[in-house]
Design a protein around this motif. Structure first.
Motif, PDB file in Angstrom:
ATOM      1  N   LEU A  20      31.943 114.075 -22.830  1.00 53.24           N
ATOM      2  CA  LEU A  20      32.643 113.961 -21.592  1.00 53.24           C
ATOM      3  C   LEU A  20      34.102 113.818 -21.304  1.00 53.24           C
ATOM      4  CD1 LEU A  20      31.684 113.520 -18.361  1.00 53.24           C
ATOM      5  CD2 LEU A  20      32.087 110.826 -19.044  1.00 53.24           C
ATOM      6  N   ALA A  21      34.348 114.800 -20.621  1.00 58.34           N
ATOM      7  CA  ALA A  21      35.902 114.940 -20.330  1.00 58.34           C
ATOM      8  C   ALA A  21      36.098 114.462 -19.052  1.00 58.34           C
ATOM      9  CB  ALA A  21      36.495 116.328 -20.578  1.00 58.34           C
ATOM     10  N   VAL A  22      37.137 113.701 -18.745  1.00 55.41           N
ATOM     11  CA  VAL A  22      37.612 113.357 -17.277  1.00 55.41           C
ATOM     12  C   VAL A  22      39.099 113.450 -17.218  1.00 55.41           C
ATOM     13  CG1 VAL A  22      37.763 111.046 -15.885  1.00 55.41           C
ATOM     14  CG2 VAL A  22      36.033 111.261 -17.811  1.00 55.41           C
ATOM     15  N   ALA A  23      39.518 113.934 -15.945  1.00 51.67           N
ATOM     16  CA  ALA A  23      40.930 114.064 -15.527  1.00 51.67           C
ATOM     17  C   ALA A  23      41.063 113.455 -14.143  1.00 51.67           C
ATOM     18  CB  ALA A  23      41.270 115.580 -15.504  1.00 51.67           C
ATOM     19  N   VAL A  24      42.104 112.717 -13.975  1.00 53.97           N
ATOM     20  CA  VAL A  24      42.407 112.334 -12.868  1.00 53.97           C
ATOM     21  C   VAL A  24      43.768 113.071 -12.281  1.00 53.97           C
ATOM     22  CG1 VAL A  24      42.842 110.261 -11.331  1.00 53.97           C
ATOM     23  CG2 VAL A  24      41.247 110.133 -13.472  1.00 53.97           C
ATOM     24  N   VAL A  25      43.995 113.555 -11.309  1.00 54.10           N
ATOM     25  CA  VAL A  25      45.035 114.092 -11.001  1.00 54.10           C
ATOM     26  C   VAL A  25      45.734 113.705  -9.472  1.00 54.10           C
ATOM     27  CG1 VAL A  25      46.579 116.327 -10.305  1.00 54.10           C
ATOM     28  CG2 VAL A  25      44.688 116.228 -12.257  1.00 54.10           C
ATOM     29  N   ALA A  26      46.842 113.190  -9.514  1.00 53.42           N
ATOM     30  CA  ALA A  26      47.397 112.687  -8.168  1.00 53.42           C
ATOM     31  C   ALA A  26      48.522 113.658  -7.739  1.00 53.42           C
ATOM     32  CB  ALA A  26      47.711 111.121  -8.271  1.00 53.42           C
ATOM     33  N   ARG A  27      48.613 114.035  -6.503  1.00 55.49           N
ATOM     34  CA  ARG A  27      49.705 114.688  -5.840  1.00 55.49           C
ATOM     35  C   ARG A  27      50.506 113.763  -4.809  1.00 55.49           C
ATOM     36  NH1 ARG A  27      51.283 119.978  -5.776  1.00 55.49           N
ATOM     37  NH2 ARG A  27      52.445 120.624  -3.938  1.00 55.49           N
ATOM     38  N   ASN A  28      51.664 113.891  -4.739  1.00 56.26           N
ATOM     39  CA  ASN A  28      52.382 113.157  -3.782  1.00 56.26           C
ATOM     40  C   ASN A  28      52.634 114.054  -2.548  1.00 56.26           C
ATOM     41  OD1 ASN A  28      54.190 111.672  -2.107  1.00 56.26           O
ATOM     42  ND2 ASN A  28      55.586 111.314  -3.815  1.00 56.26           N
ATOM     43  N   LEU A  29      51.968 113.725  -1.207  1.00 51.82           N
ATOM     44  CA  LEU A  29      52.155 114.413  -0.187  1.00 51.82           C
ATOM     45  C   LEU A  29      53.240 113.969   0.698  1.00 51.82           C
ATOM     46  CD1 LEU A  29      48.239 114.839   0.975  1.00 51.82           C
ATOM     47  CD2 LEU A  29      49.529 116.130  -0.492  1.00 51.82           C
ATOM     48  N   GLY A  30      53.870 113.275   0.220  1.00 51.81           N
ATOM     49  CA  GLY A  30      54.949 112.335   1.189  1.00 51.81           C
ATOM     50  C   GLY A  30      56.428 113.107   1.139  1.00 51.81           C
ATOM     51  N   THR A  31      57.382 112.311   1.585  1.00 51.88           N
ATOM     52  CA  THR A  31      58.506 112.883   1.515  1.00 51.88           C
ATOM     53  C   THR A  31      59.595 112.216   0.642  1.00 51.88           C
ATOM     54  OG1 THR A  31      59.284 111.499   3.462  1.00 51.88           O
ATOM     55  CG2 THR A  31      58.611 113.883   3.984  1.00 51.88           C
ATOM     56  N   GLY A  32      59.037 110.939  -0.029  1.00 54.62           N
ATOM     57  CA  GLY A  32      59.791 110.346  -0.861  1.00 54.62           C
ATOM     58  C   GLY A  32      59.135 110.045  -2.204  1.00 54.62           C
ATOM     59  N   ALA A  33      59.922 109.584  -3.204  1.00 55.39           N
ATOM     60  CA  ALA A  33      59.428 109.180  -4.604  1.00 55.39           C
ATOM     61  C   ALA A  33      58.228 108.037  -4.360  1.00 55.39           C
ATOM     62  CB  ALA A  33      60.171 108.888  -5.552  1.00 55.39           C
ATOM     63  N   ALA A  34      57.044 108.155  -5.148  1.00 59.62           N
ATOM     64  CA  ALA A  34      56.204 106.986  -4.895  1.00 59.62           C
ATOM     65  C   ALA A  34      55.862 106.387  -6.481  1.00 59.62           C
ATOM     66  CB  ALA A  34      54.755 107.504  -4.479  1.00 59.62           C
ATOM     67  N   PRO A  35      55.749 105.085  -6.356  1.00 65.91           N
ATOM     68  CA  PRO A  35      55.263 104.276  -7.821  1.00 65.91           C
ATOM     69  C   PRO A  35      54.006 104.589  -7.850  1.00 65.91           C
ATOM     70  CG  PRO A  35      55.562 102.537  -5.978  1.00 65.91           C
ATOM     71  CD  PRO A  35      56.043 104.081  -5.369  1.00 65.91           C
ATOM     72  N   TYR A  36      53.672 104.881  -9.207  1.00 68.38           N
ATOM     73  CA  TYR A  36      52.329 105.461  -9.460  1.00 68.38           C
ATOM     74  C   TYR A  36      51.869 104.905 -10.906  1.00 68.38           C
ATOM     75  CZ  TYR A  36      48.216 108.381 -10.350  1.00 68.38           C
ATOM     76  OH  TYR A  36      46.955 108.652 -10.269  1.00 68.38           O
ATOM     77  N   GLY A  37      50.573 104.709 -11.206  1.00 67.31           N
ATOM     78  CA  GLY A  37      49.699 104.447 -12.290  1.00 67.31           C
ATOM     79  C   GLY A  37      48.486 104.529 -12.255  1.00 67.31           C
ATOM     80  N   VAL A  38      47.716 104.868 -13.009  1.00 66.69           N
ATOM     81  CA  VAL A  38      46.437 105.068 -12.985  1.00 66.69           C
ATOM     82  C   VAL A  38      45.584 104.426 -14.337  1.00 66.69           C
ATOM     83  CG1 VAL A  38      46.926 107.430 -13.997  1.00 66.69           C
ATOM     84  CG2 VAL A  38      44.792 107.193 -12.821  1.00 66.69           C
ATOM     85  N   GLY A  39      44.326 104.465 -14.279  1.00 68.14           N
ATOM     86  CA  GLY A  39      43.506 103.806 -15.180  1.00 68.14           C
ATOM     87  C   GLY A  39      42.040 104.105 -14.910  1.00 68.14           C
ATOM     88  N   GLN A  40      40.957 103.833 -15.890  1.00 62.85           N
ATOM     89  CA  GLN A  40      39.695 103.813 -15.586  1.00 62.85           C
ATOM     90  C   GLN A  40      39.110 102.890 -16.305  1.00 62.85           C
ATOM     91  OE1 GLN A  40      38.351 107.801 -14.970  1.00 62.85           O
ATOM     92  NE2 GLN A  40      36.300 106.855 -14.147  1.00 62.85           N
ATOM     93  N   HIS A  41      38.000 102.239 -15.906  1.00 58.65           N
ATOM     94  CA  HIS A  41      37.394 101.026 -16.376  1.00 58.65           C
ATOM     95  C   HIS A  41      35.962 101.517 -16.949  1.00 58.65           C
ATOM     96  CE1 HIS A  41      36.924  96.693 -16.722  1.00 58.65           C
ATOM     97  NE2 HIS A  41      37.883  96.530 -15.961  1.00 58.65           N
ATOM     98  N   PRO A  42      35.759 102.078 -18.069  1.00 57.35           N
ATOM     99  CA  PRO A  42      34.384 102.149 -18.414  1.00 57.35           C
ATOM    100  C   PRO A  42      34.078 101.184 -19.430  1.00 57.35           C
ATOM    101  CG  PRO A  42      35.797 103.898 -19.737  1.00 57.35           C
ATOM    102  CD  PRO A  42      36.553 102.999 -18.699  1.00 57.35           C
ATOM    103  N   TYR A  43      32.736 100.664 -19.516  1.00 55.16           N
ATOM    104  CA  TYR A  43      32.358  99.853 -20.480  1.00 55.16           C
ATOM    105  C   TYR A  43      31.505 100.337 -21.815  1.00 55.16           C
ATOM    106  CZ  TYR A  43      33.409  95.761 -17.820  1.00 55.16           C
ATOM    107  OH  TYR A  43      34.262  94.788 -17.033  1.00 55.16           O
ATOM    108  N   LEU A  44      31.805 100.438 -22.718  1.00 57.82           N
ATOM    109  CA  LEU A  44      31.010 101.163 -23.900  1.00 57.82           C
ATOM    110  C   LEU A  44      29.861  99.974 -24.634  1.00 57.82           C
ATOM    111  CD1 LEU A  44      33.781 102.803 -25.919  1.00 57.82           C
ATOM    112  CD2 LEU A  44      32.697 103.452 -23.833  1.00 57.82           C
TER     113      LEU A  44
END
Length: 309
Positions: free
Chosen positions: A137-161
């Protein structure tokens, strides 16, 4: 038609012996199995999500202390979604409905708009893609800034094995990280510490045992293809799962589920790929400044394996 499930529509992916289920609520990964063997300690279609299981964590993973941070000279305050510790936790999109954009038998793409709001006055569009490939399984999360100024950004995901043991104590963990982040009583990173010579050194495979982990790891060792691979194996060595961290995934949080309600406590081990650690909006550690029109890509995935003699 209104879904009877508390997590909305259940999207089933199949490829050969692989099967995955993705839900409408939060675009979360509910389950993944190979050859009928569960790889994830997920949740059923009639259950609510507890403990962050499978959730996409945007626009920050983990915690922001006090829910307060400064950006471009402005003091911003987020809702305190971990009130017992006074923190904002795991972003703003995990309880929102995500829309299916594209769907195939072995692939699904979901998207959602994060609108400007109090505490996060930035405008993003986020999509998550789940693909069953020949290797897993491959996972990709892509975020695009639609605004007019820079945005602080971070991402993660929470699977339990899970590798099928009753508790995570018996599972064998391999974690290619040279540092762990030491945190205070509120879960905020206070220092980075080398793992060598400490109980947090899992670079050589060993059983989790009774060790309690809710720990972020950094300085990940990567293979020739640029991937850092966390392995969870059955104590017999007969089978296991590799969780790989690719583009944009610079940190990993490992959680043995000690604070979860029974019967979920220590049943699975959360291995959470992250682009940044806790409190990145304030410390700036690993934080992405997402410029107007820019995209951030975050990749991770799962590969189940069986030892053949």
């Amino acid at each position: 038609m209104v879904s009877e499930s508390p997590t909305g529509r259940q999207i089933v992916l199949r490829k050969g012996e692989q099967s995955a289920v993705v839900v409408e609520l939060g675009g979360a990964l509910r389950g993944y199995s190979v050859g009928g063997r569960p790889v994830l300690d997920g949740f059923s279609a009639d259950e609510r999500i507890v403990g962050g299981r499978g959730q996409v964590l945007v626009p920050w993973p983990n915690r922001i202390g006090g829910g307060r941070y400064r950006w471009n000279g402005e003091e911003l305050r987020l809702p305190l979604t971990e009130p017992e510790k006074g923190n904002a936790i795991h972003g703003l999109l995990r309880w929102m409905s995500w829309q299916v954009v594209e769907e195939q038998e072995d692939r699904v793409l979901l998207g959602v708009t994060l609108w400007p709001q109090p505490g996060y006055p930035f405008h993003l569009h986020v999509r998550v893609e789940y693909t069953l490939e020949a290797t897993g399984l491959a996972v990709a999360v892509v975020a695009r800034n639609l605004g007019t100024g820079a945005a602080p950004y971070g991402v993660g995901q929470h699977p339990y094995l899970t590798v099928g043991t009753d508790l995570v104590d018996d599972a064998v963990l391999t974690l290619p990280a040279r540092e762990r982040l030491v945190v205070d009583d509120l879960g905020m990173p206070a220092a980075a510490e080398p793992v060598v010579g400490t109980p947090f050194d899992f670079r050589t495979p060993r059983a989790v045992g009774t060790q309690r982990l809710d720990t972020a790891f950094a300085e990940l060792e990567r293979d020739a293809s640029g991937l850092a691979v966390v392995r969870l194996a059955h104590p017999s060595g007969s089978h296991g799962t590799d969780l790989w961290l690719g583009e944009g995934a610079e940190f990993v949080q490992v959680y043995t589920g000690d604070t979860l309600p029974e019967p979920a406590r220590r049943r699975g081990i959360a291995v959470e790929p992250m682009s940044c650690p806790a409190d990145a909006f304030r410390s700036r550690a690993g934080l992405v400044e997402l410029e107007p029109g820019a995209e951030h890509v975050f990749r991770w995935g799962l590969r189940a394996w069986t030892e053949r003699h």
